[in-house]
Scaffold this active site. Structure first.
Site, PDB file in Angstrom:
ATOM      1  N   VAL A 293     -11.209 -14.545  -0.736  1.00 48.73           N
ATOM      2  CA  VAL A 293      -9.921 -15.003  -0.218  1.00 48.73           C
ATOM      3  C   VAL A 293      -9.032 -13.773  -0.078  1.00 48.73           C
ATOM      4  O   VAL A 293      -8.783 -13.059  -1.050  1.00 48.73           O
ATOM      5  CB  VAL A 293      -9.286 -16.042  -1.173  1.00 48.73           C
ATOM      6  CG1 VAL A 293      -7.942 -16.512  -0.637  1.00 48.73           C
ATOM      7  CG2 VAL A 293     -10.233 -17.226  -1.363  1.00 48.73           C
TER       8      VAL A 293
ATOM      9  N   VAL B  65     -21.043 -12.083   1.301  1.00 50.14           N
ATOM     10  CA  VAL B  65     -22.216 -11.552   1.978  1.00 50.14           C
ATOM     11  C   VAL B  65     -23.063 -10.771   0.981  1.00 50.14           C
ATOM     12  O   VAL B  65     -22.542  -9.945   0.222  1.00 50.14           O
ATOM     13  CB  VAL B  65     -21.797 -10.627   3.142  1.00 50.14           C
ATOM     14  CG1 VAL B  65     -23.006  -9.936   3.746  1.00 50.14           C
ATOM     15  CG2 VAL B  65     -21.060 -11.426   4.208  1.00 50.14           C
TER      16      VAL B  65
ATOM     17  N   SER C  71     -10.999   9.568  -0.384  1.00 54.80           N
ATOM     18  CA  SER C  71     -11.215   8.685   0.768  1.00 54.80           C
ATOM     19  C   SER C  71     -12.497   9.043   1.508  1.00 54.80           C
ATOM     20  O   SER C  71     -12.816  10.221   1.706  1.00 54.80           O
ATOM     21  CB  SER C  71     -10.029   8.749   1.723  1.00 54.80           C
ATOM     22  OG  SER C  71      -8.864   8.215   1.128  1.00 54.80           O
TER      23      SER C  71
ATOM     24  N   SER D 236      -6.469  -1.889   1.510  1.00 52.82           N
ATOM     25  CA  SER D 236      -6.680  -1.327   0.169  1.00 52.82           C
ATOM     26  C   SER D 236      -7.109  -2.387  -0.841  1.00 52.82           C
ATOM     27  O   SER D 236      -6.871  -2.258  -2.031  1.00 52.82           O
ATOM     28  CB  SER D 236      -5.430  -0.599  -0.335  1.00 52.82           C
ATOM     29  OG  SER D 236      -5.121   0.500   0.491  1.00 52.82           O
TER      30      SER D 236
ATOM     31  N   GLU E 168       0.814  -1.217   0.000  1.00 50.57           N
ATOM     32  CA  GLU E 168       0.000   0.000   0.000  1.00 50.57           C
ATOM     33  C   GLU E 168       0.851   1.273   0.000  1.00 50.57           C
ATOM     34  O   GLU E 168       0.352   2.360   0.298  1.00 50.57           O
ATOM     35  CB  GLU E 168      -0.935  -0.015   1.205  1.00 50.57           C
ATOM     36  CG  GLU E 168      -1.934  -1.161   1.179  1.00 50.57           C
ATOM     37  CD  GLU E 168      -2.787  -1.189   2.428  1.00 50.57           C
ATOM     38  OE1 GLU E 168      -3.714  -0.354   2.527  1.00 50.57           O
ATOM     39  OE2 GLU E 168      -2.521  -2.026   3.310  1.00 50.57           O
TER      40      GLU E 168
ATOM     41  N   GLU F 205     -13.467 -15.764   3.628  1.00 48.51           N
ATOM     42  CA  GLU F 205     -14.767 -15.343   4.151  1.00 48.51           C
ATOM     43  C   GLU F 205     -15.875 -15.732   3.189  1.00 48.51           C
ATOM     44  O   GLU F 205     -15.698 -15.660   1.956  1.00 48.51           O
ATOM     45  CB  GLU F 205     -14.793 -13.827   4.344  1.00 48.51           C
ATOM     46  CG  GLU F 205     -13.739 -13.312   5.311  1.00 48.51           C
ATOM     47  CD  GLU F 205     -13.647 -11.799   5.324  1.00 48.51           C
ATOM     48  OE1 GLU F 205     -13.025 -11.260   6.251  1.00 48.51           O
ATOM     49  OE2 GLU F 205     -14.198 -11.142   4.410  1.00 48.51           O
TER      50      GLU F 205
ATOM     51  N   ASN G 205     -17.269  -5.847   8.728  1.00 45.42           N
ATOM     52  CA  ASN G 205     -16.340  -6.475   7.790  1.00 45.42           C
ATOM     53  C   ASN G 205     -14.907  -6.312   8.281  1.00 45.42           C
ATOM     54  O   ASN G 205     -14.157  -7.270   8.372  1.00 45.42           O
ATOM     55  CB  ASN G 205     -16.508  -5.861   6.397  1.00 45.42           C
ATOM     56  CG  ASN G 205     -15.655  -6.537   5.357  1.00 45.42           C
ATOM     57  OD1 ASN G 205     -15.414  -7.738   5.431  1.00 45.42           O
ATOM     58  ND2 ASN G 205     -15.170  -5.769   4.390  1.00 45.42           N
TER      59      ASN G 205
END
Length: 379
Positions: A204, A244, A347, A211, A25, A241, A335
């Site tokens: 994954v 969702v 941002s 980021s 990042e 995960e 999350n």
């Protein structure tokens, strides 16, 4: 050895803005620093920009925010704004001095003056994960943001979820694949079994990255190994995960004198060309962020309440951005938490606070003032 000293203006607090770093990042951190340098109130603060190169060298950089922007879809880096490719910055090695020293081969070291507070605008490992926080604690230099433990826990998606679960805050279904497990035949088989039991689709992710670096969406288990390889390029520890179905909502938290408060939330509206909010969607093609999010008063109040709960559960300080999913049944899950959210021109964190009534320069001022008033060490 003689040391040449400079004489900074002692009337204003001196802020070392540290950015770049060794993580993937790096470029986003440089963009963040450029935005902060443009916004910080120069009548109140003296600024010392310090960049950390990809290799980890601390370099003196020019105070030129215009060179720290995304240009032609390319991210900037510290080497492009460093004043020297060979010189390096040294922070104080003990808490009795806050003097920063600049040295170059063949020249006398130059003391650049004392630093009153550090604003560590580093994202990802070797910065946002408690490492620079530990260095600054040892040096006795105040800094913006969470301490060592909260930074480390917030960076590690597994431990974020474990801590939130222990406080009764909802998280999605997940499993963690540790480095040694994936590197043995029996371990990999066991990991695949746990992953398959989650269902599809899957996300994954590198366990300790941000980021949206290294994230893959897996709709078919035949693609799992490739997704694991991509995540492991960024972190040998991987979290998987269950996907969702829900609206992606973000909320900023900021510490005030009477405790942490939450901003108006934002909703991420992903462009139809992207399957999820990946790096390209966030920073290059800039998917839309709706502020304030289109929520009912009850939903807005609830997400703000839960954002502060999550902030306190991890023991965060200063600031954080908490990312949620609003599920079809009206429930919320967290999350992730970002203990040093982005401050780039696009941002969400500074935009959410601006919509809440705190403009960007005042937001930076509040963060610096809080850090200057807080001691290092146990607190």
């Amino acid at each position: 050895m003689s040391i040449e000293k400079t004489s900074p203006n002692a009337a204003k607090p001196r802020v070392a803005i540290v950015f770049g770093g060794r993580s993937s990042e790096h470029g986003i951190s440089v963009v963040t620093a450029g935005s902060v340098l443009r916004a910080i109130d120069r009548s109140k603060y003296e600024v010392l920009p310090i960049g950390i190169t990809h290799e980890g060298r601390w370099a003196l950089v020019g105070d030129e925010p215009s060179r720290m922007a995304i240009t032609d879809r390319q991210l900037p880096d510290v080497d492009g704004v460093a004043e020297s490719t060979e010189g390096q910055i040294t922070l104080p090695s003990n808490p009795t001095s806050r003097e920063v020293v600049w040295s170059e081969p063949g020249a006398a070291p130059k003391v650049l003056g004392e630093v009153d507070v550090v604003l560590p605008l580093l994202h990802g490992p070797w910065g946002e994960d408690g490492t620079i926080q530990g260095l600054l604690e040892l040096s006795g230099v105040p800094y913006v943001g969470s301490g060592v433990l909260a930074s480390a826990a917030g960076m590690d998606k597994e431990f974020t979820k474990r801590i939130l679960e222990s406080h009764g805050i909802g998280v999605g279904s997940y499993t963690v694949v540790r480095p040694r497990e994936w590197e043995t035949e029996t371990g990999r088989a066991a990991a695949r079994e746990r992953i398959a039991a989650l269902g599809l689709p899957l996300f994954v992710k590198p366990c300790r990255a941000g980021s949206s670096m290294g994230i893959s969406k897996v709709k078919d288990l035949a693609d799992l190994d490739a997704a694991m390889d991509e995540a492991r390029r960024h972190d040998p520890k991987v979290i998987v995960e269950l996907g969702v179905q829900g609206r992606e909502i973000e909320c900023g938290v900021l510490e005030f004198e009477d405790g942490p408060k939450a901003s108006l939330p934002a909703e991420v509206l992903i462009d139809g060309d992207f399957e999820f909010y990946d790096f390209e969607a966030k920073y290059i093609d800039s998917s839309e962020v709706q502020i304030p999010a289109r929520l009912t008063e009850r939903e807005t109040a609830e997400i703000r309440r839960q954002a502060v709960l999550a902030f306190d559960a991890l023991g965060c300080e200063g600031l954080a951005r908490v990312d949620f999913f609003l599920l079809p049944d009206g429930s919320w899950i967290v999350n992730e938490i970002n203990t040093m959210p982005g401050f780039t021109p696009i941002s969400a964190y500074p935009k959410m606070w601006e919509a809440t009534g705190l403009p960007y320069p005042e937001l930076i001022d509040r963060l610096l003032t809080a850090a200057l008033n807080r001691s290092t060490g146990l607190r």
